[in-house]
Scaffold this active site. Structure first.
Site, PDB file in Angstrom:
ATOM      1  CG  HIS A  53      -5.016   0.218   3.569  1.00  0.00           C
ATOM      2  ND1 HIS A  53      -5.474   0.902   2.470  1.00  0.00           N
ATOM      3  CD2 HIS A  53      -4.379   1.119   4.343  1.00  0.00           C
ATOM      4  CE1 HIS A  53      -5.125   2.174   2.578  1.00  0.00           C
ATOM      5  NE2 HIS A  53      -4.456   2.338   3.707  1.00  0.00           N
TER       6      HIS A  53
ATOM      7  CD  GLU B 270      -1.368   2.270   2.092  1.00  0.00           C
ATOM      8  OE1 GLU B 270      -1.826   3.414   1.855  1.00  0.00           O
ATOM      9  OE2 GLU B 270      -0.488   2.055   2.923  1.00  0.00           O
TER      10      GLU B 270
END
Length: 340
Positions: A309, A10
């Site tokens: 994430h 991420e």
């Protein structure tokens, strides 16, 4: 020393926050390079620096590279100690993300009850808002045996900030594992439409719009209107209390953004979650992974949407904890997370 490339996965501040907590709990120092390298303004921003300082404060840690714009951070933890701490950031940086950096070390290693006063933004873009912490995040933690009492003294919106939350973190002797693989059909919803120092007509529009969107997928809703201080700001939120742990989906207003668009953003996230039939929302999936990595047994949960994430957090946890963690499902689809 564990070396982590902050440009992987991420590539944002989540790697830093997880590494700070994991480092304190495990006692392992780390070096983070290429911090936020792919962001428009790379390196540590004031919000991320506030997380580093907060973590160092609770654990008497030593660190190098603690400046705004720094691309490299060396962090060596000391002993975590419970107490009363005043933390925060002088901008509208997210209070929730500072809390995420320190709550688990204090709960597991602090040795007593801790009281935190955190100042900054309570409802800001790309971060959990206070009401998500209160209704969803804290409920997950309680299910795992981690008790956190939360209170919002006053809201804070971008760019003004000035919000304040308070958290009482109680010591936890062991983290309970859990299994969440099914969700009942969601037919009712709650939530709220709030404005701070803005016309009440905006909250009325958001409330009606969210109710209309939910009605289209056979969800009856009651979404009250609220008026807050310390604005300007606007929040639209949908809450499913029928889920095993009630997820809250929210959207924020900003200059030039119509109230209808704010309402649509919150409602559409909620609708997508309902259609998935999974019990865990995508925002909670990566957040609950961290405590489950220290649970006394295996855990399994189905998430409505696998995010980058989540996958990045799995990789970060693996660097500190020797425990098999897997996720089936690709980014954008539903999937199952297993902590062996």
């Amino acid at each position: 020393m564990i070396e982590i490339d902050g440009s992987e996965g991420e590539g944002g501040g989540q790697i830093l926050r997880s590494a700070l907590a994991l480092s304190i709990i495990t006692g392992k120092p780390f070096k983070l390079i290429n911090i936020r390298a792919r962001r428009k303004n790379p390196g540590l921003a004031p919000q991320h620096l506030a997380c580093v300082r907060a973590a160092a404060n609770i654990a008497s840690a030593q660190y190098k590279g603690g400046q705004v714009g720094s691309a490299v951070l060396n962090f060596e933890p000391g002993k975590c100690k419970a107490g009363k701490y005043a933390l925060g950031v002088h901008t509208a940086g997210a209070t929730a993300l500072i809390l995420h950096s320190v709550y688990l070390p204090l709960a597991l290693c602090g040795g007593g009850e801790s009281t935190l006063t955190i100042t900054g933004g309570t409802h800001v873009m790309k971060a959990p808002c206070y009401h998500f912490l209160e209704t969803t995040w804290a409920a997950y933690l309680k299910r795992m045996g981690i008790e956190i009492e939360l209170q919002m003294a006053k809201p804070g919106f971008y760019p003004r900030g000035g919000g304040e939350i308070r958290a009482v973190i109680r010591p936890c002797s062991s983290v309970r594992p859990f299994h969440l693989t099914s969700c009942p059909e969601l037919t009712t919803a709650g939530g709220f439409a709030a404005v701070a120092d803005l016309p009440a007509s905006i909250s009325k529009t958001m409330s009606r719009r969210m109710a209309h969107k939910l009605k289209q997928v056979d969800v009856e809703s009651h979404i009250p209107q609220e008026e807050w201080e310390n604005g300007p700001g606007a929040v639209a939120a949908v809450l499913f209390r029928q889920a095993p742990v009630p997820p809250l989906f929210f959207a924020l207003g900003e200059r030039g953004k119509p109230a209808e668009v704010v309402a649509d953003e919150a409602a559409e996230e909620a609708v997508n979650f309902k259609k998935s039939g999974c019990p865990v929302d995508p925002h909670s999936a990566d957040q609950i992974l961290l405590p489950l990595a220290f649970a006394t047994g295996p855990s399994e949960y189905k998430v409505s949407e696998v995010t980058q994430h989540l996958l990045t957090n799995i990789d970060t946890v693996r660097r500190f904890v020797a425990r098999p963690i897997s996720c089936d499902g690709s980014v954008g689809s539903s999937g199952t997370v297993r902590v062996e």
